[in-house]
Design a protein around this motif. Structure first.
Motif, PDB file in Angstrom:
ATOM      1  N   LEU A  15     -18.642  -1.663   3.124  1.00 57.93           N
ATOM      2  CA  LEU A  15     -18.717  -3.114   2.894  1.00 57.93           C
ATOM      3  C   LEU A  15     -17.976  -3.509   1.617  1.00 57.93           C
ATOM      4  O   LEU A  15     -17.256  -4.513   1.585  1.00 57.93           O
ATOM      5  CB  LEU A  15     -20.178  -3.552   2.813  1.00 57.93           C
ATOM      6  N   ALA A  16     -18.142  -2.707   0.569  1.00 58.36           N
ATOM      7  CA  ALA A  16     -17.463  -3.005  -0.690  1.00 58.36           C
ATOM      8  C   ALA A  16     -15.953  -2.913  -0.537  1.00 58.36           C
ATOM      9  O   ALA A  16     -15.207  -3.719  -1.108  1.00 58.36           O
ATOM     10  CB  ALA A  16     -17.936  -2.054  -1.785  1.00 58.36           C
ATOM     11  N   GLY A  17     -15.481  -1.935   0.232  1.00 59.23           N
ATOM     12  CA  GLY A  17     -14.048  -1.805   0.468  1.00 59.23           C
ATOM     13  C   GLY A  17     -13.477  -3.035   1.154  1.00 59.23           C
ATOM     14  O   GLY A  17     -12.395  -3.519   0.800  1.00 59.23           O
ATOM     15  N   VAL A  18     -14.214  -3.551   2.131  1.00 59.63           N
ATOM     16  CA  VAL A  18     -13.785  -4.764   2.827  1.00 59.63           C
ATOM     17  C   VAL A  18     -13.771  -5.954   1.866  1.00 59.63           C
ATOM     18  O   VAL A  18     -12.785  -6.693   1.763  1.00 59.63           O
ATOM     19  CB  VAL A  18     -14.706  -5.065   4.029  1.00 59.63           C
ATOM     20  N   ILE A  19     -14.877  -6.132   1.156  1.00 54.02           N
ATOM     21  CA  ILE A  19     -15.016  -7.294   0.260  1.00 54.02           C
ATOM     22  C   ILE A  19     -13.992  -7.250  -0.868  1.00 54.02           C
ATOM     23  O   ILE A  19     -13.377  -8.271  -1.202  1.00 54.02           O
ATOM     24  CB  ILE A  19     -16.438  -7.350  -0.312  1.00 54.02           C
ATOM     25  N   ASN A  20     -13.785  -6.072  -1.457  1.00 52.89           N
ATOM     26  CA  ASN A  20     -12.824  -5.964  -2.553  1.00 52.89           C
ATOM     27  C   ASN A  20     -11.414  -6.311  -2.108  1.00 52.89           C
ATOM     28  O   ASN A  20     -10.658  -6.933  -2.853  1.00 52.89           O
ATOM     29  CB  ASN A  20     -12.842  -4.545  -3.141  1.00 52.89           C
ATOM     30  N   THR A  21     -11.041  -5.908  -0.904  1.00 58.01           N
ATOM     31  CA  THR A  21      -9.696  -6.187  -0.418  1.00 58.01           C
ATOM     32  C   THR A  21      -9.518  -7.657  -0.084  1.00 58.01           C
ATOM     33  O   THR A  21      -8.491  -8.261  -0.393  1.00 58.01           O
ATOM     34  CB  THR A  21      -9.388  -5.333   0.836  1.00 58.01           C
ATOM     35  N   GLY A  55     -10.925   2.832  -2.225  1.00 54.04           N
ATOM     36  CA  GLY A  55     -10.874   1.606  -1.437  1.00 54.04           C
ATOM     37  C   GLY A  55      -9.888   0.600  -1.985  1.00 54.04           C
ATOM     38  O   GLY A  55      -9.233  -0.129  -1.231  1.00 54.04           O
ATOM     39  N   ASN A  56      -9.763   0.540  -3.321  1.00 55.47           N
ATOM     40  CA  ASN A  56      -8.805  -0.378  -3.930  1.00 55.47           C
ATOM     41  C   ASN A  56      -7.384  -0.076  -3.472  1.00 55.47           C
ATOM     42  O   ASN A  56      -6.632  -0.975  -3.083  1.00 55.47           O
ATOM     43  CB  ASN A  56      -8.870  -0.287  -5.461  1.00 55.47           C
ATOM     44  N   PHE A  57      -7.008   1.193  -3.524  1.00 50.92           N
ATOM     45  CA  PHE A  57      -5.645   1.555  -3.152  1.00 50.92           C
ATOM     46  C   PHE A  57      -5.445   1.575  -1.645  1.00 50.92           C
ATOM     47  O   PHE A  57      -4.334   1.345  -1.155  1.00 50.92           O
ATOM     48  CB  PHE A  57      -5.261   2.890  -3.783  1.00 50.92           C
ATOM     49  N   SER A  58      -6.525   1.827  -0.896  1.00 49.70           N
ATOM     50  CA  SER A  58      -6.440   1.700   0.555  1.00 49.70           C
ATOM     51  C   SER A  58      -6.141   0.266   0.955  1.00 49.70           C
ATOM     52  O   SER A  58      -5.291  -0.002   1.812  1.00 49.70           O
ATOM     53  CB  SER A  58      -7.765   2.159   1.189  1.00 49.70           C
ATOM     54  N   GLY A  59      -6.832  -0.681   0.310  1.00 50.97           N
ATOM     55  CA  GLY A  59      -6.575  -2.085   0.586  1.00 50.97           C
ATOM     56  C   GLY A  59      -5.200  -2.513   0.122  1.00 50.97           C
ATOM     57  O   GLY A  59      -4.510  -3.286   0.797  1.00 50.97           O
ATOM     58  N   GLN A 175      -1.598 -14.909   0.101  1.00 51.21           N
ATOM     59  CA  GLN A 175      -1.644 -13.552   0.629  1.00 51.21           C
ATOM     60  C   GLN A 175      -0.839 -12.598  -0.260  1.00 51.21           C
ATOM     61  O   GLN A 175      -1.264 -11.461  -0.501  1.00 51.21           O
ATOM     62  CB  GLN A 175      -1.103 -13.532   2.065  1.00 51.21           C
ATOM     63  N   ARG A 176       0.311 -13.032  -0.745  1.00 47.70           N
ATOM     64  CA  ARG A 176       1.098 -12.203  -1.660  1.00 47.70           C
ATOM     65  C   ARG A 176       0.368 -12.017  -2.991  1.00 47.70           C
ATOM     66  O   ARG A 176       0.403 -10.939  -3.589  1.00 47.70           O
ATOM     67  CB  ARG A 176       2.485 -12.824  -1.872  1.00 47.70           C
ATOM     68  N   LEU A 177      -0.311 -13.053  -3.423  1.00 42.55           N
ATOM     69  CA  LEU A 177      -1.117 -12.938  -4.636  1.00 42.55           C
ATOM     70  C   LEU A 177      -2.271 -11.964  -4.438  1.00 42.55           C
ATOM     71  O   LEU A 177      -2.626 -11.204  -5.343  1.00 42.55           O
ATOM     72  CB  LEU A 177      -1.661 -14.308  -5.049  1.00 42.55           C
ATOM     73  N   ASN A 178      -2.861 -11.975  -3.259  1.00 43.22           N
ATOM     74  CA  ASN A 178      -3.965 -11.057  -2.974  1.00 43.22           C
ATOM     75  C   ASN A 178      -3.477  -9.617  -2.999  1.00 43.22           C
ATOM     76  O   ASN A 178      -4.205  -8.711  -3.426  1.00 43.22           O
ATOM     77  CB  ASN A 178      -4.599 -11.391  -1.618  1.00 43.22           C
ATOM     78  N   GLY A 179      -2.240  -9.389  -2.554  1.00 39.55           N
ATOM     79  CA  GLY A 179      -1.672  -8.052  -2.620  1.00 39.55           C
ATOM     80  C   GLY A 179      -1.519  -7.574  -4.056  1.00 39.55           C
ATOM     81  O   GLY A 179      -1.850  -6.423  -4.387  1.00 39.55           O
ATOM     82  N   ILE A 180      -1.018  -8.458  -4.931  1.00 39.13           N
ATOM     83  CA  ILE A 180      -0.895  -8.114  -6.351  1.00 39.13           C
ATOM     84  C   ILE A 180      -2.273  -7.826  -6.939  1.00 39.13           C
ATOM     85  O   ILE A 180      -2.467  -6.874  -7.694  1.00 39.13           O
ATOM     86  CB  ILE A 180      -0.230  -9.260  -7.136  1.00 39.13           C
TER      87      ILE A 180
END
Length: 254
Positions: A15-21, A55-59, A175-180
């Motif tokens: 759940l945290a991996g989903v939310i963090n991404t 999870g951070n780097f997976s996202g 979306q590009r900002l979310n990637g950064i």
């Protein structure tokens, strides 16, 4: 740890991996689970940071298409946030938490309001926003450092802070900002995790469970968030930010 506890920690990691991404604040899921599992707050916080790096780097990998053409920007932003994260992580080890905890809810609430008001503020700022975006500007660099500092110390809603900062000062699609944001938060957590592993104690079983769960959740979150319209993604940021503020206030007064 019982099998029930193992399942709870692993599930909270997903759940945290989903939310963090998607937004940030996955720590608000995993941290209470670790506390409920019997780990002291500081140990839980450090182990949680180590566990969520995967999870951070997976996202962030899931956002690789949105990150095209932004390598230099990401490297610069990540370096500033990383320096703040190291200082914040050292602060968690050597300083009492009371003073910093007192301002955390206000910081998260401010970041959430900035995300909510972002479209209106950008219209009002007009050319001034574009000029700030072109050169970065001292506000952006200071904000990156503060977000890294906070992320290294505790980390919940650091992603909300970064999205608010980027949304105001960078002329980019959300979306590009979310990637950064995902890359920067990954660097912040990784830097803090290295500090904790070197000079502190880590509860490795829950940390490993969170690694596995957050890695899976990060991939799921990237697929989910990248399909969201900007207005929907912004709504998620605001919702999680307000929830984070409430949780942090309750935690402070509990």
């Amino acid at each position: 740890m019982t099998w029930l506890t193992v399942t709870a920690v692993l599930t909270s990691g997903v759940l945290a991996g989903v939310i963090n991404t998607v937004v940030g604040s996955g720590t608000l899921v995993t941290f209470p689970v670790l506390l409920a599992s019997g780990y002291p707050p500081v140990l839980a916080n450090m182990s949680n940071t180590v566990g969520l790096v995967a999870g951070n780097f997976s996202g962030a990998y899931g956002y690789r298409h949105e990150l095209r053409g932004q390598v230099r920007r990401v490297a610069q932003f990540g370096a500033v946030a990383l320096v703040g994260a190291v200082i914040g992580a050292l602060g968690l080890v050597v300083l009492p938490p009371a003073a910093f905890d007192a301002v955390v809810p206000a910081l998260v609430l401010l970041a959430t309001l900035l995300v909510l008001l972002q479209p209106w503020l950008k219209r009002r700022l007009g050319e001034r926003t574009e000029k700030t975006a072109a050169g970065g500007g001292p506000v952006l660099w200071a904000g990156l450092f503060v977000a890294g500092l906070y992320g290294g110390y505790f980390g919940a809603a650091a992603g909300v802070m970064l999205l608010a900062l980027f949304g105001l000062l960078l002329n980019e699609n959300i979306q590009r900002l979310n990637g950064i944001k995902n890359v920067c938060i990954g660097l912040v957590n990784a830097a803090a995790a290295v500090v904790f592993v070197i000079i502190a104690t880590i509860a490795w079983l829950p940390a490993v469970l969170l690694m596995v769960g957050s890695f899976i959740g990060g991939r799921i979150g990237a697929r989910t968030a990248r399909r969201m319209p900007p207005a929907v993604l912004r709504g998620c940021v605001v919702t999680v930010g307000l929830t984070a503020t409430a949780v942090l206030i309750l935690r402070r007064w509990a």
